[in-house]
Motif scaffolding. Sequence first.
Motif, mmCIF file in Angstrom:
data_model
loop_
_atom_site.group_PDB
_atom_site.id
_atom_site.type_symbol
_atom_site.label_atom_id
_atom_site.label_comp_id
_atom_site.label_asym_id
_atom_site.label_seq_id
_atom_site.Cartn_x
_atom_site.Cartn_y
_atom_site.Cartn_z
ATOM 1 N N GLY A 152 0.812 -1.211 0.000
ATOM 2 C CA GLY A 152 0.000 0.000 0.000
ATOM 3 C C GLY A 152 0.843 1.257 0.000
ATOM 4 O O GLY A 152 0.482 2.258 -0.630
ATOM 5 N N PHE A 153 1.983 1.204 0.714
ATOM 6 C CA PHE A 153 2.870 2.369 0.757
ATOM 7 C C PHE A 153 3.587 2.572 -0.572
ATOM 8 O O PHE A 153 3.687 3.688 -1.086
ATOM 9 C CB PHE A 153 3.895 2.186 1.879
ATOM 10 C CG PHE A 153 4.910 3.296 1.958
ATOM 11 C CD1 PHE A 153 4.524 4.628 1.909
ATOM 12 C CD2 PHE A 153 6.259 3.009 2.085
ATOM 13 C CE1 PHE A 153 5.459 5.647 1.988
ATOM 14 C CE2 PHE A 153 7.201 4.020 2.163
ATOM 15 C CZ PHE A 153 6.799 5.344 2.112
ATOM 16 N N SER A 154 4.088 1.488 -1.163
ATOM 17 C CA SER A 154 4.878 1.621 -2.393
ATOM 18 C C SER A 154 4.000 1.832 -3.623
ATOM 19 O O SER A 154 4.371 2.571 -4.539
ATOM 20 C CB SER A 154 5.768 0.382 -2.591
ATOM 21 O OG SER A 154 4.982 -0.775 -2.803
ATOM 22 N N VAL A 155 2.839 1.183 -3.654
ATOM 23 C CA VAL A 155 1.928 1.343 -4.793
ATOM 24 C C VAL A 155 1.048 2.560 -4.516
ATOM 25 O O VAL A 155 0.221 2.550 -3.609
ATOM 26 C CB VAL A 155 1.057 0.096 -4.999
ATOM 27 C CG1 VAL A 155 0.032 0.341 -6.096
ATOM 28 C CG2 VAL A 155 1.929 -1.101 -5.343
ATOM 29 N N GLY A 156 1.267 3.606 -5.273
ATOM 30 C CA GLY A 156 0.522 4.840 -5.046
ATOM 31 C C GLY A 156 0.012 5.448 -6.325
ATOM 32 O O GLY A 156 -0.102 4.784 -7.365
ATOM 33 N N LEU A 157 -0.287 6.724 -6.248
ATOM 34 C CA LEU A 157 -0.839 7.421 -7.405
ATOM 35 C C LEU A 157 0.137 7.451 -8.572
ATOM 36 O O LEU A 157 -0.276 7.484 -9.731
ATOM 37 C CB LEU A 157 -1.214 8.852 -6.994
ATOM 38 C CG LEU A 157 -2.297 8.958 -5.910
ATOM 39 C CD1 LEU A 157 -2.447 10.398 -5.461
ATOM 40 C CD2 LEU A 157 -3.619 8.409 -6.415
ATOM 41 N N GLY A 158 1.439 7.437 -8.277
ATOM 42 C CA GLY A 158 2.429 7.452 -9.353
ATOM 43 C C GLY A 158 2.347 6.243 -10.262
ATOM 44 O O GLY A 158 2.669 6.328 -11.447
ATOM 45 N N ASN A 159 1.915 5.090 -9.720
ATOM 46 C CA ASN A 159 1.762 3.899 -10.561
ATOM 47 C C ASN A 159 0.661 4.081 -11.589
ATOM 48 O O ASN A 159 0.717 3.485 -12.673
ATOM 49 C CB ASN A 159 1.438 2.682 -9.692
ATOM 50 C CG ASN A 159 2.560 2.338 -8.726
ATOM 51 O OD1 ASN A 159 2.738 3.006 -7.719
ATOM 52 N ND2 ASN A 159 3.327 1.323 -9.030
ATOM 53 N N VAL A 160 -0.333 4.896 -11.259
ATOM 54 C CA VAL A 160 -1.478 5.069 -12.160
ATOM 55 C C VAL A 160 -1.253 6.214 -13.133
ATOM 56 O O VAL A 160 -1.616 6.115 -14.309
ATOM 57 C CB VAL A 160 -2.768 5.296 -11.342
ATOM 58 C CG1 VAL A 160 -3.941 5.609 -12.250
ATOM 59 C CG2 VAL A 160 -3.058 4.081 -10.479
ATOM 60 N N TRP A 161 -0.668 7.318 -12.673
ATOM 61 C CA TRP A 161 -0.612 8.470 -13.574
ATOM 62 C C TRP A 161 0.807 8.921 -13.914
ATOM 63 O O TRP A 161 0.990 9.878 -14.643
ATOM 64 C CB TRP A 161 -1.429 9.624 -13.053
ATOM 65 C CG TRP A 161 -0.975 10.307 -11.794
ATOM 66 C CD1 TRP A 161 0.298 10.496 -11.350
ATOM 67 C CD2 TRP A 161 -1.826 10.948 -10.853
ATOM 68 N NE1 TRP A 161 0.302 11.202 -10.191
ATOM 69 C CE2 TRP A 161 -1.001 11.503 -9.857
ATOM 70 C CE3 TRP A 161 -3.202 11.131 -10.750
ATOM 71 C CZ2 TRP A 161 -1.501 12.203 -8.774
ATOM 72 C CZ3 TRP A 161 -3.690 11.838 -9.675
ATOM 73 C CH2 TRP A 161 -2.855 12.358 -8.702
ATOM 74 N N ARG A 162 1.833 8.257 -13.409
ATOM 75 C CA ARG A 162 3.195 8.623 -13.779
ATOM 76 C C ARG A 162 3.839 7.553 -14.659
ATOM 77 O O ARG A 162 4.412 7.858 -15.700
ATOM 78 C CB ARG A 162 4.025 8.834 -12.509
ATOM 79 C CG ARG A 162 5.496 9.111 -12.738
ATOM 80 C CD ARG A 162 5.729 10.466 -13.345
ATOM 81 N NE ARG A 162 7.152 10.745 -13.476
ATOM 82 C CZ ARG A 162 7.663 11.716 -14.217
ATOM 83 N NH1 ARG A 162 6.860 12.519 -14.887
ATOM 84 N NH2 ARG A 162 8.956 11.916 -14.292
#
Length: 735
Positions: free
Chosen positions: A80-90
């Motif tokens: 949960g900490f490592s998988v964040g918004l950056g995985n979706v939009w970066r």
Amino acid sequence: MPKNSKAVKRELDDDVTESARDLLSNEDACDDSFKKSSLIVNNLNGEGKDCDVEEGGSDGEEEERPAWNSKLQYILAQVGFSVGLGNVWRFPYLCQKNGGGAYLVPYLILLILIGIPLFFLELAVGQRIRRGSIGVWNYISPRLGGIGFASCVVCFFVALYYNVIISWSLFYLSQSFQQPLPWHECPLIKNKTSPYVVLECAKSSATTYYWYRKALDISDSISDSGGLNWKMTLCLLAAWSMVCLTMIKGIQSSGKVMYFSSLFPYVVLICFLVRALLLKGSIDGIRHMFTPKLEIMLEPKVWREAATQVFFALGLGFGGVIAFSSYNKRDNNCHFDAVLVSFINFFTSVLATLVVFAVLGFKANIMIGDCVQKNTLKIVALLANGTLENSLIPHHINLTQVNNVTAEDYHHMINIINEVGYHNLGLDNCSIEVELNKSVQGTGLAFIAFTEAMTHFPASPFWSVMFFLMLVNLGLGSMFGTMEGILTPLIDTFKVRKEFLTVGCCVLTFSIGLLFVQRSGNYFVTMFDDYSATLPLLIVVILENVAIAWFYGIDKFFEDLKDMLGFTPYRFYYYMWKYITPILLLVLLCSSLIQLTLTPPSYSAWIEKEAQEQKVNFPLWGIVVCISLVVMAIMPVPVVFCLRYFNVIDENTSGFSTVSYKKGHIIKESARPGEDDDASLIHGKSPSEAPSPMPGNSIYRKQIGGGPDADTAPNGRYGIGYLMTDMPDTPESDL
């Protein structure tokens, strides 16, 4: 040994002493690593209590430090900490920008060379020393204790603006329960004669207008604050309330929330992927995404951006990884955890990329359909005024029904017109490749491109609710780790009540966070995102790597890992930690510095009259703030080093490095003047009289039957935090 005896004696021929380093480890005194030993622990009332541990037995008494309820809960917290918004939009943006499918090659290589080794290192030191980032790096080297404080400062900066993004998602979530969605079309303004479309919306698009005008109500520049946006202020208050209530009991409360916040995004991504694959044009988007552009992969910029993405995707340097792993059992296989979480993160990024480009392919197909209709109407007009000849139009194409002209028929017709020599007819380029090459990232992808695509979905409110609920959960998972990077080190160091510190930290961050919910708040989010984390975190992680590999000693660290894991890690990590990873990080740091130097600090301002973004340089005070963010984040490192070096803070008496929590009380004192450390333990001093458990002054256990060569140095064989003895035939200890 008598239960209430206050004398400590040793009935061995050899002079074997207990390591003072044990006091700093926060490990239970009655641990099975001390085979057949007894240890007196004075409680707060001064009564002696001993814990007898038999060979192979379990801990005689649970220690005060909380622990994860299960291994699954811990893995979900790290994911949960490592998988964040950056995985979706970066990640999808970088993949599309840097060679499509070919970008996965440098990303995977750098994940193995930088990501996994550094992630493993942080997991190992947190689990071994069982402290937050401040305690860990004070223990490794007191002069480098500023590393932990720098991590806390960076986490604080990131928490300030990251929760603002969650508040944006909460606002869109609250607006998604409408049919049609409020950003479905441009609003109409009614006057006495006839209604007309808002000019700003007509020049841009309905979703763009809703984002900039309705949601953010954005000003034209960072210098024009425009006052608070009350809608976003309420959403920010709700976001911080959620974080506070979840974190107030530590991992006992946040760990349970992780089951939902970590797993729900995968449910949504899979549902979106299945739904998107059933839509027209989705395959075009995926094909465009994974068509490799090998020539781009050879550019240095691609490797730099891949390294940066690997670095931030795993949350390295924040202290959250260390904080989470500090609640683990000492024999947990953190190497397996590092590899598992790293590849879960990678496959999540790939899954999110599939979803994004399937949806964008569907959106591009709709945009191409609109473009074909407009151009067909123009061609009909050109035929009517005689500019074009009717013979150029294929007989199977019926221009009287414009809506029935397909993209294939249109391109066939345009090719014939171009071959004859007609150019500059004022027709738009209706190419799906051009549409898909309009790369967007960050908020532009989530709140503009994706929301526009969802307006064309059947049952669009349902999918909008699911999407923004997913963003909220992704953001909260990362926020929990970021807040642990602040709270755990401070609680371990200063022994404050978790509830008070959590509430106080959330109130403070919400108050400062009001800066980001002004009308100009989006520009401050950009400033903090660009300057408060990138360089400071790179420097922090370089120092972490150097502290372990060169100050503490890579050979000693490998011995510690062998004692902790039960096996020797691959030699691959030895060379990575000592040589390869520090060099790669230094190269990344230098390239980032060069890029920042060559690129003046700027932001994208939304100009209302022109209804488009425009690149604007920060004013002088903005540049000062940008530089100050970097300096403030790194300042603890040289400050602590100088204070230690010049003995302003004595390394042997500093509370930051000598506090140890045992059985619910603090053991914290240095040896009295004139007393030897060994003697203070051997003669049964109470905890208040015990020597300070500093690495440099620690006494250590001598192996039975050994001479001087058999001594095991405290920083060597037995390593960080606690003593692992491998002497099964040792008589029962009276210590």
